[in-house]
Design an enzyme around this catalytic site. Structure first.
Site, short mmCIF file in Angstrom:
data_model
loop_
_atom_site.label_atom_id
_atom_site.label_comp_id
_atom_site.label_asym_id
_atom_site.label_seq_id
_atom_site.Cartn_x
_atom_site.Cartn_y
_atom_site.Cartn_z
N HIS A 16 165.35 35.67 64.79
CA HIS A 16 165.65 34.30 65.23
C HIS A 16 166.78 34.32 66.25
O HIS A 16 166.72 33.64 67.28
CB HIS A 16 166.08 33.45 64.03
CG HIS A 16 164.96 32.75 63.33
ND1 HIS A 16 164.01 32.00 63.99
CD2 HIS A 16 164.64 32.67 62.01
CE1 HIS A 16 163.16 31.49 63.11
NE2 HIS A 16 163.52 31.89 61.90
N HIS A 51 163.94 39.21 59.88
CA HIS A 51 163.42 37.91 60.31
C HIS A 51 164.55 37.05 60.89
O HIS A 51 164.39 36.44 61.97
CB HIS A 51 162.77 37.21 59.10
CG HIS A 51 162.37 35.79 59.34
ND1 HIS A 51 161.08 35.42 59.63
CD2 HIS A 51 163.10 34.63 59.31
CE1 HIS A 51 161.03 34.10 59.77
NE2 HIS A 51 162.24 33.60 59.59
N GLU A 52 165.68 37.01 60.21
CA GLU A 52 166.80 36.20 60.68
C GLU A 52 167.42 36.76 61.95
O GLU A 52 167.78 36.01 62.87
CB GLU A 52 167.86 36.06 59.58
CG GLU A 52 167.36 35.41 58.30
CD GLU A 52 166.75 34.04 58.51
OE1 GLU A 52 167.11 33.37 59.50
OE2 GLU A 52 165.89 33.66 57.70
N GLU A 95 158.79 30.31 63.57
CA GLU A 95 158.73 31.07 62.32
C GLU A 95 157.73 32.20 62.41
O GLU A 95 157.98 33.31 61.96
CB GLU A 95 158.40 30.14 61.14
CG GLU A 95 159.51 29.18 60.77
CD GLU A 95 160.80 29.89 60.42
OE1 GLU A 95 160.77 30.92 59.72
OE2 GLU A 95 161.87 29.42 60.86
#
Length: 304
Positions: A148, A144-145, A223
């Site tokens: 980003h 997930h990071e 997100e």
């Protein structure tokens, strides 16, 4: 919420005073006389984008200092080795430069990513995450990071904030000038009266809150997009499992305000306060992954 509003008021008062000082110096010392709207636009762009870009360029340094994060340069144990190798594999799959990998001491399950660009970033996880999550769940959080970073969310957020800051400064002063002119009539000697500065300060607050709502709406959108990217890199079931774990155990974030919006999760409000939150509810994020069409992930992104 009240602390955020108080900080916003103080910041805008400082900007208003500084803007007036700079424009006075340009006119009285350097003899630069732009038209009223032209001067406002130039100064607003300088302050609006300047602050956002400086924050972006300093984001890694600020994140490390404010969280006390330890950057893993030479892994000291198997866990640190796993973190570095997992981020390296995901970064290669996402087509970005290898981020710095760090650990910071915090009780909650959390992680964040920041950095000025896709090839100069930082991915950090909390000690609470290392203790509480399985490897599959932690892999999804890292993915997930990394997503980003791959999506360029930090840069995009800075640009959006710069545009919104500029809009607030310009709109407040143009509308304030119009209201002041209507209220004052033909003021002797021209110029601005006290009413103008009071009006502009009030409009700074109103427009600033509206701009914050727009920025937070984009933050919530990114997100969902990072969750989808994490599902592609680590696998959808792992991403769903990680979010479910967060929904059961997540508490109040201890991340500093400077990096709180970049955490894996954040506080979720209700009603109007929800509009000022950087993260959507975890149950909405989980449902979005469940409803999303299944994508075939590449082997390099999911095989240990």
């Amino acid at each position: 919420m009240f602390k955020r509003i108080a900080l916003f008021l103080a910041t805008n008062l400082a900007v208003l005073v500084l803007l007036g000082i700079v424009m006075s110096v340009l006119q009285n010392v350097f003899g630069i006389r732009l038209g009223n709207n032209g001067a406002i636009l130039v100064m607003a762009a300088v302050f609006g984008f300047g602050g956002s870009l400086i924050s972006l360029l300093m984001s890694k340094w600020v994140a490390k200092k404010s969280t006390g994060a330890y950057v893993i340069e030479q892994p000291r144990n198997e866990t640190e080795q796993w973190l570095v190798s997992t981020v390296r594999r995901q970064a290669e799959a996402a087509g970005i430069g290898m981020p710095e990998v760090a650990i910071y001491d915090a009780p909650e399950i959390n992680a964040f990513a920041t950095g000025a660009n896709r090839n100069n970033s930082l991915v950090a996880v909390s000690t609470g995450l290392i203790r509480a999550m399985t490897r599959d769940e932690a892999e999804a959080v890292l993915a997930h990071e990394v997503s980003h970073v791959a999506n360029g969310d930090m840069v995009t957020m800075a640009l959006i904030q710069g545009v919104l800051n500029t809009f607030v400064l310009v709109a407040a002063r143009i509308v304030g000038g119009w209201i002041d002119a209507m209220m004052s009539g033909n003021r002797e000697g021209g110029g601005r009266g006290l009413f103008y500065f009071v009006t502009v300060f009030a409009l700074d607050i109103v427009f600033g809150l509206l701009a914050s709502m727009i920025a937070m709406a984009f933050s919530r959108y990114r997100e969902f997009r990072a969750d989808a990217g994490g599902a592609r890199l680590a696998g959808r079931e792992k991403m769903i499992a990680a979010l479910k774990r967060l929904s059961l155990t997540y508490g109040e974030s201890t991340l500093p305000n400077q990096v709180q919006a970049f955490g894996i999760s954040g506080a979720v409000g209700h009603g109007l306060s929800k509009l000022m939150r950087s993260h959507p509810p975890l149950e909405e994020r989980i449902q979005a992954l469940i409803d999303a069409p299944q994508e075939r992930a590449s082997g390099s992104a999911v095989v240990r």
